[in-house]
Design a protein around this motif. Structure first.
Motif, short mmCIF file in Angstrom:
data_model
loop_
_atom_site.label_atom_id
_atom_site.label_comp_id
_atom_site.label_asym_id
_atom_site.label_seq_id
_atom_site.Cartn_x
_atom_site.Cartn_y
_atom_site.Cartn_z
N LEU A 126 -13.28 -5.38 -12.36
CA LEU A 126 -14.25 -4.63 -11.58
C LEU A 126 -14.85 -3.52 -12.43
N SER A 127 -16.12 -3.26 -12.21
CA SER A 127 -16.81 -2.22 -12.99
C SER A 127 -17.75 -1.44 -12.10
N GLY A 128 -18.21 -0.33 -12.63
CA GLY A 128 -19.14 0.51 -11.89
C GLY A 128 -18.41 1.53 -11.03
N LEU A 136 -14.38 2.36 -11.11
CA LEU A 136 -13.60 1.15 -11.29
C LEU A 136 -13.28 0.88 -12.75
N GLY A 137 -14.21 1.19 -13.64
CA GLY A 137 -13.99 0.95 -15.06
C GLY A 137 -12.94 1.86 -15.66
N ALA A 138 -12.91 3.12 -15.23
CA ALA A 138 -11.97 4.09 -15.78
C ALA A 138 -10.53 3.72 -15.44
N ASN A 139 -10.34 3.11 -14.29
CA ASN A 139 -8.99 2.77 -13.84
C ASN A 139 -8.60 1.32 -14.13
N VAL A 140 -9.49 0.55 -14.73
CA VAL A 140 -9.29 -0.85 -15.07
C VAL A 140 -8.74 -1.64 -13.87
N TYR A 141 -9.58 -1.76 -12.86
CA TYR A 141 -9.24 -2.57 -11.68
C TYR A 141 -9.54 -4.03 -11.96
N LYS A 142 -8.66 -4.90 -11.47
CA LYS A 142 -8.83 -6.33 -11.67
C LYS A 142 -8.40 -7.07 -10.41
N GLY A 169 0.82 -1.20 0.00
CA GLY A 169 0.00 0.00 0.00
C GLY A 169 0.85 1.26 0.00
N ALA A 170 2.03 1.19 0.62
CA ALA A 170 2.93 2.33 0.66
C ALA A 170 3.45 2.67 -0.73
N PHE A 171 3.52 1.67 -1.62
CA PHE A 171 4.02 1.89 -2.97
C PHE A 171 2.91 2.22 -3.96
N SER A 172 1.66 2.18 -3.54
CA SER A 172 0.53 2.43 -4.42
C SER A 172 0.34 3.92 -4.62
N THR A 173 -0.33 4.28 -5.71
CA THR A 173 -0.71 5.68 -5.88
C THR A 173 -1.85 5.96 -4.93
N ALA A 174 -2.08 7.20 -4.62
CA ALA A 174 -3.12 7.55 -3.65
C ALA A 174 -4.49 7.04 -4.09
N ALA A 175 -4.83 7.20 -5.37
CA ALA A 175 -6.15 6.78 -5.85
C ALA A 175 -6.33 5.28 -5.74
#
Length: 136
Positions: free
Chosen positions: A77-79, A54-60, A17-23
């Motif tokens: 993930l969507s919506g 979720l769709g804009a960032n293409v979460y999987k 989580g420390a290496f993740s972007t804020a969003a």
């Protein structure tokens, strides 16, 4: 659902989580259940202060069986996920009272499968096990 993570999973989530972007760090695996038989589920939650598209960032959400490098089953993930809300995926073979959320093959896991949450193209969180660095 209540948060249930092992100490290793919690530590891994904190480090990654420390290496993740804020969003993308606002979307996390918050619960992993491996009950008896097919009573299995995984929960992904928006722990941030704003809605996540979720769709804009293409979460999987992807499962790497037996520590495999390549993902097997996955959920795109969507919506929109509002702050404080969760998405729950359950195993189709779970008992009826255990079925919450959406049925998904990504829940056909066991203790040696890694679960990864991706925000294309970066990994947000790794949970449960480490994936081998090379195929063997």
């Amino acid at each position: 659902m209540r948060i249930k993570m092992s100490a290793v999973a919690t530590a891994t989530a904190m480090v990654l989580g420390a290496f993740s972007t804020a969003a993308s760090a606002d979307l996390l695996i918050t619960e992993y259940i491996e009950g008896s038989s097919n009573n299995k589920a995984i929960e992904v939650s928006n722990v941030g202060d704003s809605a996540i598209d979720l769709g804009a960032n293409v979460y999987k959400l992807a499962k790497h069986s037996n520590g495999a490098v390549d993902a097997g089953d996955a959920e795109i993930l969507s919506g929109t996920l509002e702050p404080g809300k969760s998405i729950v995926f359950h195993n189709s073979g779970a008992t009826d009272d255990f079925k919450v959320g959406t049925e998904s093959k990504v829940t056909w896991f066991n203790g040696d499968d890694a679960m990864m949450l991706w925000c294309s193209p970066k990994m947000v969180q790794l949970l449960i096990a480490l994936v081998r660095l090379e195929k063997g």
